[in-house]
Design an enzyme around this catalytic site. Structure first.
Site, PDB file in Angstrom:
ATOM      1  N   ASP A   1       0.819  -1.207   0.000  1.00 47.12           N
ATOM      2  CA  ASP A   1       0.000   0.000   0.000  1.00 47.12           C
ATOM      3  C   ASP A   1       0.861   1.268   0.000  1.00 47.12           C
ATOM      4  O   ASP A   1       1.873   1.346   0.701  1.00 47.12           O
ATOM      5  CB  ASP A   1      -0.865  -0.040   1.270  1.00 47.12           C
ATOM      6  CG  ASP A   1      -1.824   1.118   1.359  1.00 47.12           C
ATOM      7  OD1 ASP A   1      -2.668   1.238   0.464  1.00 47.12           O
ATOM      8  OD2 ASP A   1      -1.715   1.902   2.327  1.00 47.12           O
TER       9      ASP A   1
ATOM     10  N   GLU B   1       0.851  -0.336  -5.154  1.00 53.39           N
ATOM     11  CA  GLU B   1      -0.239   0.630  -5.183  1.00 53.39           C
ATOM     12  C   GLU B   1       0.408   2.006  -5.159  1.00 53.39           C
ATOM     13  O   GLU B   1       0.733   2.554  -4.115  1.00 53.39           O
ATOM     14  CB  GLU B   1      -1.185   0.457  -3.992  1.00 53.39           C
ATOM     15  CG  GLU B   1      -2.487   1.217  -4.168  1.00 53.39           C
ATOM     16  CD  GLU B   1      -2.606   2.490  -3.335  1.00 53.39           C
ATOM     17  OE1 GLU B   1      -3.500   3.289  -3.628  1.00 53.39           O
ATOM     18  OE2 GLU B   1      -1.811   2.700  -2.400  1.00 53.39           O
TER      19      GLU B   1
ATOM     20  N   HIS C   1     -11.787   0.646  -4.144  1.00 53.44           N
ATOM     21  CA  HIS C   1     -12.349   1.198  -2.911  1.00 53.44           C
ATOM     22  C   HIS C   1     -12.010   2.677  -2.739  1.00 53.44           C
ATOM     23  O   HIS C   1     -12.562   3.338  -1.881  1.00 53.44           O
ATOM     24  CB  HIS C   1     -11.814   0.412  -1.717  1.00 53.44           C
ATOM     25  CG  HIS C   1     -10.336   0.619  -1.527  1.00 53.44           C
ATOM     26  ND1 HIS C   1      -9.407   0.137  -2.425  1.00 53.44           N
ATOM     27  CD2 HIS C   1      -9.648   1.295  -0.575  1.00 53.44           C
ATOM     28  CE1 HIS C   1      -8.208   0.516  -2.008  1.00 53.44           C
ATOM     29  NE2 HIS C   1      -8.313   1.200  -0.900  1.00 53.44           N
TER      30      HIS C   1
END
Ligand code: GLC
Ligand code: GLC
Length: 653
Positions: A284, A326, A395
């Site tokens: 992330d 990401e 998301h």
């Protein structure tokens, strides 16, 4: 590579590790460590070389790799060996993924296991479970504020449940993707608690400051990620009596990778989850890993060195495990997360293709493919053994991170065009059917992003309310068109959990105080199983979307040219409403599929003769693989219906 200084250091470290690594089952560990150690040592040296404890830290790193190798289950070690042999396995067109929240989709991990048949019915064989690690009940950013990196949140189940799920997935030939939140921890993480209690060793895990001196200098150049809910990049911690760097939310403390202990902890965590059965780890916010005064603290060279180290170390212990980067950054920066100047990915094998995603949304709003064509043409090349993660929604919010030059070349003014897109997707633009919400609006910079579910953004919500059949039809077409693009473009398609049944925005989050201020929750609602049941009723919206996507997914898996071997060629036509590209089988160069997407709401003509030499593949009778029907040409013109994609091949082929 063999190099004497690093090899001699390795010998010392291994001698200290004791006799066990000499056993025959350690052979693979040794060969991989030998192959990667020079790189590991050099990278570690670049980052931490001048430290007096350099050698001791190197020793701890190798010890961590050995410890995690020792516990790696035999079944996973076998899978490592199989993947080493079949190293292109993840480039195959047979993989189709979905990202979902365990609790919102199925309450908990056991429930998720029970719902796997639904995913398999659609054709999903790669499952990204959004963060499930222990985190505070309220301040958790959807699981991205982790309190304990090695515990499953008890609301979702236990480590045993996760391992049982991973085993079931393996039996079903499905891949498991888990998150590792590498950039920050929750302020309730044990490291943060110790830092707060005054332990200098743990304060050195974060960026803490006695006064505003240094924070103010950082703030001169740091952008704000959540300007409305978490302005600024530092938070005063009263208990500690210090400022701490919090680039995202005030409760997400940024980790300090200038401290090698942090990197070693994180590599240990990565390998821990590799050993629990994750096939792929989503790292992330990787762009943010290295902080430097005087910059935006994204995409720093050291962030790339850290990722290379993580990859090199993972290859020693768990080489079958892949990384997804990401990094939602500008087109020019994204491909660097594969690692530069190589064939194999040196950092992450897979990277979010945020550029393609945002360009597809541009085409939805403008009803043409002008910027899409510009942007895709300038999409940086990727490495041979690396692939894009292609998605329509996820998301998070949609950022309008296009290249300004591309926007101008498409004939628009960058600022006005971005304003138009925000107005369009938030339904302010006259005639827009979209129902999105502005996210992260920053009056200081004029920036804004967009929240909203796919269905609500393409107008399904407003169409259902007005009851207009043609509007409903157009929205369904748009949903299918967007998916047909990510399924054929080259890369790993990742669907978002509600999209295959057209889930709309949900305002349920407004009732939860900890979520109310973050409108990304509008598209993170509970999966509606009642609505999902309607996929079995002919003619329902759910059935029309689900049925079409299921068919396209099944088709993709059969179409070899959709495997990602850098076998896509963009073709320019005189028609700005179309995106056209040719996919070719690298082993059989006469085997092609021509993908044509019409983003306009009127039929559009594709003049085949304008496709240049590539037109040759289109001689003879053609078939649209999506419908299975042959297509009629009007002379050399082919008419593509509104908001539709064709996957064209020889009728005989
Ligand atoms: C990533 C996640 C996002 C989260 C952020 C901070 O961008 O996708 O949801 O808010 O990291 O962890
Ligand atoms: C960061 C992340 C991006 C996300 C955003 C939070 O920019 O990199 O993924 O969209 O934070 O919404």
């Amino acid at each position: 590579m063999y190099e004497q200084a690093s090899h001699s250091l390795l010998n010392d470290i291994l001698a200290d590790l004791g006799p066990e690594p000499g056993q025959p089952q350690w052979r693979h560990f040794y060969t991989r460590l030998g192959a990667n150690f020079y790189a590991i040592h050099s990278l570690f040296g670049l980052l931490y070389g001048p430290r007096p404890d350099f050698k001791a830290q190197m020793g701890r790193l190798v010890e961590t790799l050995a410890k995690r190798y020792r516990e790696r289950p035999d079944e996973l070690r076998d899978s490592d060996l199989a993947r080493e042999k079949d190293h292109n396995w993840f480039l195959s067109q047979k993989w189709v993924g979905m990202a979902l929240y365990c609790d919102r989709f199925a309450d908990d991990l056991q429930g998720l296991r029970a719902h796997l048949p639904y995913l398999q019915e659609l054709g999903i064989n790669l499952l990204h479970i959004m963060p499930i690690l222990d985190c505070p009940p309220d301040n958790n950013d959807g699981g991205y504020a982790v309190r304990d990196f090695k515990e499953i949140d008890p609301r979702y189940g236990s480590l045993d449940d996760l391992e049982a799920l991973a085993a079931t997935l393996r039996r079903r030939d499905m891949l498991l993707v888990l998150d590792v939140v590498v950039n920050h921890t929750s302020d309730e993480h044990e490291w943060a608690r110790r830092a707060r209690a005054g332990d200098p060793a743990y304060q050195d895990y974060y960026f803490v400051f006695d006064d505003r001196g240094t924070p103010d200098i950082y703030e001169e150049t740091l952008p704000e990620i959540f300007p409305e809910t978490a302005p600024g990049n530092f938070t005063w911690d009263a208990a500690m009596g210090k400022w701490v760097m919090t680039v995202f939310n005030h409760y997400q403390w940024d980790l300090n990778y200038r401290n090698p202990a942090v990197l070693i902890e994180m590599i240990d965590i990565i390998l821990f989850w590799a050993n629990r059965g994750a096939d792929i780890l989503r790292l992330d916010a990787v762009a943010f890993l290295w902080k430097k005064i005087g910059g935006v603290c994204q995409n720093e060279r050291e962030a790339h060195l850290l990722l290379q180290l993580m990859k090199d170390c993972c290859q020693v212990t768990a080489p079958g495990v892949l990384f997804i980067a990401e990094a939602i950054v500008s087109p020019g920066e994204i491909s660097k997360y594969f690692g530069e100047d190589a064939i194999n990915a040196k950092e992450c094998e897979i990277a979010y293709n945020a550029t393609f995603m945002a360009l597809l949304w541009d085409a939805m709003a403008t009803k043409n493919a002008k910027l899409l064509n510009q942007g895709v043409a300038h999409l940086p090349a990727k490495l041979e053994r690396a692939t894009w993660l292609n998605y329509v929604r996820c998301h998070d919010d949609i950022g309008l991170g296009f290249d300004d030059g591309d926007i101008r070349r498409a004939g628009y003014d960058p600022a006005l065009h971005r304003r138009f897109l925000i107005d369009y997707f938030t339904g302010k633009f006259p005639g827009s059917p979209a129902r999105g919400l502005p996210f992260g609006e920053n009056p200081k910079t004029g920036d804004a992003r967009i929240s909203g579910s796919l269905a609500s953004l393409v107008g399904l919500e407003s169409a259902i309310e007005s009851g207009q059949e043609d509007a409903i039809d157009a929205a369904i077409k748009a949903i299918v068109l967007l998916h047909s693009m990510i399924l054929s473009f080259g890369g790993l398609p990742l669907l978002y959990y509600g999209d295959a049944i057209g889930m709309l925005n949900s305002l349920e989050y407004l009732a939860e105080p900890s979520k109310r201020a973050d409108n990304r929750w509008v598209h993170r609602s509970r999966f509606d199983w009642g609505k999902a049941e309607k996929r079995h009723e002919t003619g329902t919206v759910e059935q029309r979307i689900f049925g079409a996507l299921k068919k396209l997914i099944a088709l993709r898996k059969e179409i070899n040219v959709f495997a990602d071997f850098d076998n896509r060629q963009m073709l320019q036509t005189g028609n700005p409403n179309l995106l056209v590209f040719l996919r070719t089988d690298p082993r059989h160069s006469r085997n092609h599929v021509l993908v044509v997407g019409n983003f306009n709401d009127a039929p559009q003509e594709l003049p085949l003769n304008e496709l240049g030499p590539q037109g040759f593949c289109l001689q003879g009778p053609l078939k649209n693989l999506c419908s299975g029907e042959s297509v009629a040409l009007d002379g050399d013109r082919l008419t593509i219906p509104p908001l539709t994609a064709y996957w064209l091949a020889h009728a005989t082929g």
